[in-house]
Design a protein around this motif. Structure first.
Motif, PDB file in Angstrom:
ATOM      1  N   THR A  23       0.818  -1.212   0.000  1.00 25.28           N
ATOM      2  CA  THR A  23       0.000   0.000   0.000  1.00 25.28           C
ATOM      3  C   THR A  23       0.854   1.266   0.000  1.00 25.28           C
ATOM      4  OG1 THR A  23      -0.119  -0.113   2.417  1.00 25.28           O
ATOM      5  CG2 THR A  23      -1.910  -1.156   1.172  1.00 25.28           C
ATOM      6  N   GLY A  24       2.107   1.149   0.446  1.00 23.92           N
ATOM      7  CA  GLY A  24       2.995   2.300   0.463  1.00 23.92           C
ATOM      8  C   GLY A  24       3.847   2.380  -0.786  1.00 23.92           C
ATOM      9  N   ALA A  25       4.460   3.538  -0.984  1.00 28.26           N
ATOM     10  CA  ALA A  25       5.303   3.748  -2.169  1.00 28.26           C
ATOM     11  C   ALA A  25       6.705   3.190  -1.981  1.00 28.26           C
ATOM     12  CB  ALA A  25       5.390   5.244  -2.476  1.00 28.26           C
ATOM     13  N   TRP A  26       7.075   2.836  -0.721  1.00 29.03           N
ATOM     14  CA  TRP A  26       8.431   2.374  -0.430  1.00 29.03           C
ATOM     15  C   TRP A  26       8.378   1.152   0.474  1.00 29.03           C
ATOM     16  CZ3 TRP A  26      12.071   4.988  -3.134  1.00 29.03           C
ATOM     17  CH2 TRP A  26      11.709   6.239  -3.623  1.00 29.03           C
ATOM     18  N   VAL A  27       9.367   0.274   0.346  1.00 31.87           N
ATOM     19  CA  VAL A  27       9.468  -0.927   1.176  1.00 31.87           C
ATOM     20  C   VAL A  27      10.930  -1.162   1.528  1.00 31.87           C
ATOM     21  CG1 VAL A  27       7.436  -2.044   0.170  1.00 31.87           C
ATOM     22  CG2 VAL A  27       9.699  -2.464  -0.837  1.00 31.87           C
ATOM     23  N   ALA A  28      11.177  -2.077   2.464  1.00 32.33           N
ATOM     24  CA  ALA A  28      12.545  -2.500   2.771  1.00 32.33           C
ATOM     25  C   ALA A  28      13.072  -3.344   1.613  1.00 32.33           C
ATOM     26  CB  ALA A  28      12.570  -3.306   4.062  1.00 32.33           C
ATOM     27  N   PRO A  29      14.392  -3.372   1.410  1.00 30.73           N
ATOM     28  CA  PRO A  29      14.938  -4.111   0.254  1.00 30.73           C
ATOM     29  C   PRO A  29      14.835  -5.626   0.367  1.00 30.73           C
ATOM     30  CG  PRO A  29      16.712  -3.242   1.608  1.00 30.73           C
ATOM     31  CD  PRO A  29      15.452  -2.663   2.139  1.00 30.73           C
ATOM     32  N   VAL A  30      14.645  -6.173   1.566  1.00 27.82           N
ATOM     33  CA  VAL A  30      14.409  -7.604   1.759  1.00 27.82           C
ATOM     34  C   VAL A  30      13.281  -7.748   2.782  1.00 27.82           C
ATOM     35  CG1 VAL A  30      16.658  -8.551   1.098  1.00 27.82           C
ATOM     36  CG2 VAL A  30      16.327  -7.662   3.408  1.00 27.82           C
ATOM     37  N   GLU A  31      12.612  -8.888   2.738  1.00 27.82           N
ATOM     38  CA  GLU A  31      11.427  -9.066   3.582  1.00 27.82           C
ATOM     39  C   GLU A  31      11.776  -9.435   5.014  1.00 27.82           C
ATOM     40  OE1 GLU A  31       7.181 -11.519   3.542  1.00 27.82           O
ATOM     41  OE2 GLU A  31       8.722 -11.958   2.050  1.00 27.82           O
ATOM     42  N   THR A  32      12.656 -10.416   5.191  1.00 27.12           N
ATOM     43  CA  THR A  32      13.036 -10.881   6.527  1.00 27.12           C
ATOM     44  C   THR A  32      14.545 -10.744   6.665  1.00 27.12           C
ATOM     45  OG1 THR A  32      11.218 -12.450   6.504  1.00 27.12           O
ATOM     46  CG2 THR A  32      12.925 -12.797   8.150  1.00 27.12           C
ATOM     47  N   TYR A  33      15.018 -10.160   7.734  1.00 26.49           N
ATOM     48  CA  TYR A  33      16.444  -9.829   7.805  1.00 26.49           C
ATOM     49  C   TYR A  33      16.862  -9.542   9.235  1.00 26.49           C
ATOM     50  CZ  TYR A  33      14.217  -5.278   8.072  1.00 26.49           C
ATOM     51  OH  TYR A  33      13.405  -4.235   8.442  1.00 26.49           O
ATOM     52  N   GLU A  34      18.175  -9.428   9.402  1.00 24.42           N
ATOM     53  CA  GLU A  34      18.775  -8.842  10.595  1.00 24.42           C
ATOM     54  C   GLU A  34      19.726  -7.752  10.118  1.00 24.42           C
ATOM     55  OE1 GLU A  34      20.673 -11.598  13.148  1.00 24.42           O
ATOM     56  OE2 GLU A  34      18.882 -12.827  13.466  1.00 24.42           O
ATOM     57  N   LEU A  35      19.680  -6.605  10.754  1.00 27.36           N
ATOM     58  CA  LEU A  35      20.592  -5.524  10.384  1.00 27.36           C
ATOM     59  C   LEU A  35      21.978  -5.843  10.918  1.00 27.36           C
ATOM     60  CD1 LEU A  35      18.378  -2.390  11.133  1.00 27.36           C
ATOM     61  CD2 LEU A  35      18.780  -3.483   8.926  1.00 27.36           C
ATOM     62  N   SER A  36      22.989  -5.626  10.078  1.00 27.98           N
ATOM     63  CA  SER A  36      24.363  -5.839  10.540  1.00 27.98           C
ATOM     64  C   SER A  36      25.110  -4.507  10.458  1.00 27.98           C
ATOM     65  CB  SER A  36      25.040  -6.966   9.754  1.00 27.98           C
ATOM     66  OG  SER A  36      24.883  -6.801   8.364  1.00 27.98           O
ATOM     67  N   ALA A  37      26.168  -4.396   9.664  1.00 25.87           N
ATOM     68  CA  ALA A  37      26.956  -3.164   9.623  1.00 25.87           C
ATOM     69  C   ALA A  37      26.102  -1.993   9.136  1.00 25.87           C
ATOM     70  CB  ALA A  37      28.166  -3.352   8.711  1.00 25.87           C
TER      71      ALA A  37
ATOM     72  N   TRP B 252      36.713  -1.743   4.875  1.00 29.31           N
ATOM     73  CA  TRP B 252      36.333  -0.532   4.161  1.00 29.31           C
ATOM     74  C   TRP B 252      37.464   0.483   4.271  1.00 29.31           C
ATOM     75  CZ3 TRP B 252      32.650  -1.619   8.370  1.00 29.31           C
ATOM     76  CH2 TRP B 252      31.758  -2.637   8.006  1.00 29.31           C
ATOM     77  N   ALA B 253      37.687   1.196   3.177  1.00 23.76           N
ATOM     78  CA  ALA B 253      38.808   2.137   3.141  1.00 23.76           C
ATOM     79  C   ALA B 253      38.636   3.251   4.183  1.00 23.76           C
ATOM     80  CB  ALA B 253      38.918   2.743   1.743  1.00 23.76           C
ATOM     81  N   HIS B 254      37.424   3.753   4.329  1.00 24.80           N
ATOM     82  CA  HIS B 254      37.181   4.813   5.306  1.00 24.80           C
ATOM     83  C   HIS B 254      36.024   4.422   6.227  1.00 24.80           C
ATOM     84  CE1 HIS B 254      40.013   7.369   3.199  1.00 24.80           C
ATOM     85  NE2 HIS B 254      39.388   7.109   2.054  1.00 24.80           N
ATOM     86  N   ARG B 255      34.797   4.690   5.785  1.00 29.85           N
ATOM     87  CA  ARG B 255      33.611   4.369   6.563  1.00 29.85           C
ATOM     88  C   ARG B 255      32.652   3.552   5.702  1.00 29.85           C
ATOM     89  NH1 ARG B 255      33.932   4.886  12.076  1.00 29.85           N
ATOM     90  NH2 ARG B 255      35.216   6.697  12.591  1.00 29.85           N
ATOM     91  N   HIS B 256      31.829   2.771   6.381  1.00 28.97           N
ATOM     92  CA  HIS B 256      30.849   1.949   5.665  1.00 28.97           C
ATOM     93  C   HIS B 256      29.826   2.867   5.002  1.00 28.97           C
ATOM     94  CE1 HIS B 256      27.679  -1.408   5.563  1.00 28.97           C
ATOM     95  NE2 HIS B 256      28.681  -1.775   4.782  1.00 28.97           N
ATOM     96  N   THR B 257      29.593   2.645   3.721  1.00 30.45           N
ATOM     97  CA  THR B 257      28.801   3.586   2.926  1.00 30.45           C
ATOM     98  C   THR B 257      27.337   3.197   2.785  1.00 30.45           C
ATOM     99  OG1 THR B 257      29.529   2.400   0.932  1.00 30.45           O
ATOM    100  CG2 THR B 257      30.787   4.358   1.581  1.00 30.45           C
ATOM    101  N   GLY B 258      26.908   2.125   3.447  1.00 27.66           N
ATOM    102  CA  GLY B 258      25.507   1.711   3.313  1.00 27.66           C
ATOM    103  C   GLY B 258      25.026   0.991   4.564  1.00 27.66           C
ATOM    104  N   GLN B 259      23.941   0.295   4.420  1.00 27.33           N
ATOM    105  CA  GLN B 259      23.383  -0.519   5.481  1.00 27.33           C
ATOM    106  C   GLN B 259      23.374  -1.974   5.021  1.00 27.33           C
ATOM    107  OE1 GLN B 259      22.124   0.098   8.789  1.00 27.33           O
ATOM    108  NE2 GLN B 259      22.308  -2.134   8.667  1.00 27.33           N
ATOM    109  N   ASP B 260      23.935  -2.857   5.836  1.00 31.07           N
ATOM    110  CA  ASP B 260      23.960  -4.272   5.502  1.00 31.07           C
ATOM    111  C   ASP B 260      22.769  -4.999   6.123  1.00 31.07           C
ATOM    112  OD1 ASP B 260      26.251  -3.924   4.075  1.00 31.07           O
ATOM    113  OD2 ASP B 260      27.590  -4.836   5.552  1.00 31.07           O
ATOM    114  N   PHE B 261      22.205  -5.916   5.352  1.00 30.36           N
ATOM    115  CA  PHE B 261      21.109  -6.770   5.800  1.00 30.36           C
ATOM    116  C   PHE B 261      21.621  -8.210   5.772  1.00 30.36           C
ATOM    117  CE2 PHE B 261      19.234  -2.960   4.189  1.00 30.36           C
ATOM    118  CZ  PHE B 261      18.062  -2.752   4.905  1.00 30.36           C
ATOM    119  N   ALA B 262      21.726  -8.824   6.933  1.00 31.18           N
ATOM    120  CA  ALA B 262      22.202 -10.211   7.012  1.00 31.18           C
ATOM    121  C   ALA B 262      21.073 -11.141   6.574  1.00 31.18           C
ATOM    122  CB  ALA B 262      22.655 -10.540   8.425  1.00 31.18           C
ATOM    123  N   VAL B 263      21.238 -11.739   5.402  1.00 30.85           N
ATOM    124  CA  VAL B 263      20.233 -12.661   4.849  1.00 30.85           C
ATOM    125  C   VAL B 263      20.966 -13.814   4.160  1.00 30.85           C
ATOM    126  CG1 VAL B 263      18.368 -10.988   4.530  1.00 30.85           C
ATOM    127  CG2 VAL B 263      20.118 -11.235   2.761  1.00 30.85           C
TER     128      VAL B 263
END
Length: 349
Positions: A215-229, A238-249
């Protein structure tokens, strides 16, 4: 974290799943004739089957616990019946002892000789008849109670046996699906590693799209997950800082477009391994990296929740996960915090 989705009833689904696995050709999991598209589609189907089987297994486990509680209640009732029967037996013993003390067991001729008057004899006879009736009533009650007890005990045993069989069948089906899925995941990752090493993707591997009903215009990129880095975190990889959000799946998890857009890039090789970049209205881009397969081609339009690939562990990756980025340009270095960006659009991780 799972989007609500209507699930079919337990028994038909499990039977259908079992038929599907028995009837699938063994080539679906091995042999030289299998295509990249075939193994990707097989992993996607098995992934859904495994998720469904797990959900139904948990539902069955909860039902089994409820059944056990009912069985424990029945066992309590049976204990009450056993105590009642023991009390009936005690009553019979008391009546028998009373008859013996009052001469209830003497023949009629003997009682006539011992009685002082006809009235006394008649009173004695009435007492004896009443005692006999009481004994017979108690014997009938005892027999009926014992028959009910035997029936209820047989029903309790049958319920326990049915419960154990059902639990074993659910566990076996879940384990069978999981074994097939693990084997298929290994083959999928092997093909992805070859593509990433060559730096050339093999083209879109089309997947059967699920019914989403978002029903919404946006969703999470995976359905079931645990957030990691998370975004901005430090790390030796990583050369400097982590540039995104990791989903452990796990490998093969369907990856979804977080919103409507157009595929700006599909690439293999390098630190991100197999990756997809999608351009969204408003000037933002989303990246999906370390994939095991891509289900879209550059220039293709995608919609919210569409499966665009499958997670993996290609590129600079220590294990299966999805690396997700939000950028203001299609290139690395313009990232914003994906968690905050999605939250502003109504998606809380």
């Amino acid at each position: 974290m799972r989007s609500p989705r209507r699930r079919p009833p337990l028994v038909p689904v499990l039977l259908c799943a079992l038929v599907v696995f028995v009837s699938r050709p063994s080539g679906a999991f091995g042999g030289d004739g299998i295509t990249g598209s075939g193994i990707s589609a097989e992993v996607a189907r098995l992934y859904e089957d495994a998720a469904l089987a797990t959900q139904q297994y948990e539902a069955g486990r909860r039902d089994a616990e409820a059944q056990r509680e009912r069985a424990r209640h029945l066992e309590g009732l049976l204990d009450g019946r056993r105590r009642d029967i023991a009390a009936l037996h005690e009553d019979l013993g008391r009546i028998a002892r009373a008859q013996y003390r009052t001469g209830g067991g003497l023949p009629v001729a003997a009682r006539m000789l011992l009685s002082d008057s006809p009235e006394e004899l008649m009173r004695g006879q009435r007492v004896v008849r009443q005692a006999d009736l009481a004994v017979h009533r108690e014997i009938d009650r005892s027999r009926r109670a014992e028959a009910r007890l035997a029936t209820d005990e047989a029903r309790a045993r049958a319920e326990w046996e049915r419960l154990e069989r059902r639990s074993a069948e659910l566990a076996a089906l879940k384990d069978s699906i999981q074994r097939k899925l693990e084997e298929a995941r290994g083959r999928l990752q092997g093909q992805a590693d070859v593509s990433a090493a060559a730096g050339a993707c093999r083209g879109a591997v089309r997947l059967d799209q699920p019914e989403t009903g978002f029903t919404g215009a946006w969703v999470a990129p995976v359905e079931t997950y645990e957030l990691s880095a998370g975004f901005g975190s430090g790390g030796a990889r990583w050369a400097h800082r982590h540039t995104g959000q990791d989903f452990a799946v796990p490998i093969g998890t369907p990856v979804r477009a977080v919103g409507d857009g157009r595929v700006a890039k599909v690439a293999c090789g390098g630190a991100f391994g197999m990756q997809i970049v999608v351009q969204h209205p408003g000037g933002y881009y989303t990246q999906y990296a370390h994939l095991a397969s891509a289900a879209v081609d550059p220039g293709e339009r995608v919609r919210t929740g569409q499966w665009i690939g499958q997670s993996g562990s290609t590129g600079n990756s220590t294990g299966p996960h999805l690396h997700f980025e939000v950028r203001v340009t299609p290139e690395l270095g313009s990232g914003v915090d994906p968690v905050a960006w999605l939250a502003a659009r109504g998606v809380r991780l």
